[in-house]
Design a protein around this motif. Sequence first.
Motif, short mmCIF file in Angstrom:
data_model
loop_
_atom_site.label_atom_id
_atom_site.label_comp_id
_atom_site.label_asym_id
_atom_site.label_seq_id
_atom_site.Cartn_x
_atom_site.Cartn_y
_atom_site.Cartn_z
N TYR A 171 89.02 -67.70 54.91
CA TYR A 171 88.80 -66.26 54.74
C TYR A 171 89.82 -65.65 53.77
CZ TYR A 171 88.25 -61.33 55.79
OH TYR A 171 88.05 -59.98 55.67
N ILE A 172 91.10 -66.04 53.92
CA ILE A 172 92.15 -65.48 53.06
C ILE A 172 91.93 -65.90 51.61
CG2 ILE A 172 94.62 -65.53 52.54
CD1 ILE A 172 95.13 -65.80 55.56
N ILE A 173 91.71 -67.20 51.40
CA ILE A 173 91.50 -67.70 50.03
C ILE A 173 90.21 -67.13 49.44
CG2 ILE A 173 91.12 -69.75 48.63
CD1 ILE A 173 92.90 -71.29 50.55
N GLY A 174 89.15 -67.09 50.28
CA GLY A 174 87.87 -66.56 49.80
C GLY A 174 87.97 -65.09 49.42
N SER A 175 88.68 -64.31 50.22
CA SER A 175 88.85 -62.89 49.90
C SER A 175 89.61 -62.71 48.59
CB SER A 175 89.60 -62.19 51.04
OG SER A 175 88.87 -62.25 52.24
N TRP A 176 90.61 -63.56 48.39
CA TRP A 176 91.38 -63.48 47.14
C TRP A 176 90.50 -63.83 45.94
CZ3 TRP A 176 92.82 -67.23 43.51
CH2 TRP A 176 93.80 -66.84 42.58
N ILE A 177 89.68 -64.86 46.08
CA ILE A 177 88.79 -65.26 44.99
C ILE A 177 87.76 -64.17 44.70
CG2 ILE A 177 86.98 -66.90 44.32
CD1 ILE A 177 88.50 -69.05 45.85
N LYS B 229 88.05 -60.96 45.20
CA LYS B 229 88.76 -59.86 44.55
C LYS B 229 88.93 -60.14 43.06
CE LYS B 229 92.98 -57.06 44.90
NZ LYS B 229 94.25 -56.88 45.64
N LYS B 230 89.31 -61.38 42.72
CA LYS B 230 89.51 -61.75 41.32
C LYS B 230 88.20 -61.75 40.55
CE LYS B 230 93.97 -62.43 41.36
NZ LYS B 230 94.88 -61.57 40.55
N LEU B 231 87.13 -62.26 41.20
CA LEU B 231 85.82 -62.29 40.53
C LEU B 231 85.30 -60.88 40.26
CD1 LEU B 231 84.02 -65.20 42.44
CD2 LEU B 231 84.80 -65.21 40.06
N VAL B 232 85.45 -60.00 41.24
CA VAL B 232 84.99 -58.62 41.06
C VAL B 232 85.79 -57.93 39.95
CG1 VAL B 232 84.86 -56.34 42.17
CG2 VAL B 232 84.16 -58.39 43.43
N LYS B 233 87.08 -58.17 39.91
CA LYS B 233 87.93 -57.57 38.88
C LYS B 233 87.53 -58.09 37.50
CE LYS B 233 92.78 -56.94 37.56
NZ LYS B 233 94.18 -57.25 37.90
N ALA B 234 87.28 -59.40 37.38
CA ALA B 234 86.87 -59.98 36.10
C ALA B 234 85.52 -59.43 35.66
CB ALA B 234 86.83 -61.50 36.20
N THR B 235 84.61 -59.29 36.62
CA THR B 235 83.28 -58.75 36.31
C THR B 235 83.38 -57.30 35.85
OG1 THR B 235 82.31 -60.21 37.98
CG2 THR B 235 80.96 -58.39 37.19
N TRP C 247 79.50 -57.42 48.16
CA TRP C 247 78.89 -57.61 49.47
C TRP C 247 78.21 -58.97 49.58
CZ3 TRP C 247 79.90 -55.27 53.77
CH2 TRP C 247 80.39 -53.97 53.76
N GLY C 248 77.57 -59.40 48.52
CA GLY C 248 76.92 -60.70 48.53
C GLY C 248 77.92 -61.83 48.74
N LEU C 249 79.03 -61.77 48.02
CA LEU C 249 80.06 -62.81 48.17
C LEU C 249 80.72 -62.75 49.54
CD1 LEU C 249 81.74 -62.61 44.64
CD2 LEU C 249 80.26 -64.42 45.51
N ARG C 250 80.90 -61.55 50.08
CA ARG C 250 81.53 -61.43 51.41
C ARG C 250 80.61 -61.97 52.50
NH1 ARG C 250 86.22 -58.86 51.54
NH2 ARG C 250 86.83 -57.60 49.73
N ILE C 251 79.32 -61.73 52.39
CA ILE C 251 78.39 -62.30 53.36
C ILE C 251 78.42 -63.82 53.31
CG2 ILE C 251 75.93 -62.54 53.93
CD1 ILE C 251 75.58 -59.62 53.07
N PHE C 252 78.45 -64.37 52.09
CA PHE C 252 78.54 -65.82 51.93
C PHE C 252 79.83 -66.35 52.54
CE2 PHE C 252 79.84 -69.52 49.33
CZ PHE C 252 78.79 -70.38 49.65
N LEU C 253 80.93 -65.61 52.34
CA LEU C 253 82.23 -66.02 52.90
C LEU C 253 82.19 -66.00 54.43
CD1 LEU C 253 85.22 -66.74 52.62
CD2 LEU C 253 85.72 -64.28 52.40
#
Length: 269
Positions: free
Chosen positions: A29-35, A37-43, A66-72
């Motif tokens: 969860y911690i690593i996924g949330s960090w990833i 955040k970085k993906l959303v910022k890059a987008t 939201w899509g990435l968080r549901i997957f996480l």
Amino acid sequence: MENADLWMQKGIDFVTDYGPKIIGAIVIYIIGSWIIKKLVKATRTVLNKGDYDESLKRFLLNLMSWGLRIFLIVMVISKLGVETTSFAAILAAAGLAIGLAMQGSLSNFAGGVLIMIFKPYKIGDLIEAQGVLGAVKEIEIFTTKLITPQNKLAIVPNGTMANGNIINYTAEGKMRVDTVVGIGYGEDMKKAKEVLLEMLVANPKVLQDPAPSVNVMELADSSVNLAVRPFCKPEDYWDVYFATVEGSKLALDKAKIEIPYPHEVQINK
């Protein structure tokens, strides 16, 4: 004493069995949330460079987040040992039901996304679509708002806008004003053309490139019809149109060139 030992043993067994899973789920969860955040910022950076509409950017970023968080969350639940097959089936069924219920809205949403990406028109453009002529006031996710020449607000669904014909009068930065002026058959046609062309050139809102034109359009029953065609900026269309109609009458009257009109024949009894 035996009960205490039993409960302690159960606690040790629980920690031994589920401890690594819980720790693994927390790490995921911690690593996924960090990833995420970085993906959303890059987008967001990519979308800002692309100069997309602000409402579209916010919606796409929220949808992605939201899509990435549901997957996480599904990954975390799976790590804990919970069977996710039924969970995924429930999500799929719910998604299908929502999709069927909101079919029209989803079509309008898709149309709005296409409009914002390909930009067939933008705010302020004068367009004609779905039988409505007006200036674009606002482009939303589901609808486009137009202000008609009568100052009425027209709200058109984006689904039909994206799938129909759109005439953008502003895109090229200039548009032609078409008017027709009739003169009598006995009048000097060459002089009439010169007089009308001088009237157009004298109008500061008429563009000189492309140059205005006056040409014979039709030999009608009682008049020679001249096509009077100046070009102007889209925002000056009505000013040039009205000025051309009025100016044609005044210019021809000054040159003593007759504009035919119906005559009533009175019979004395």
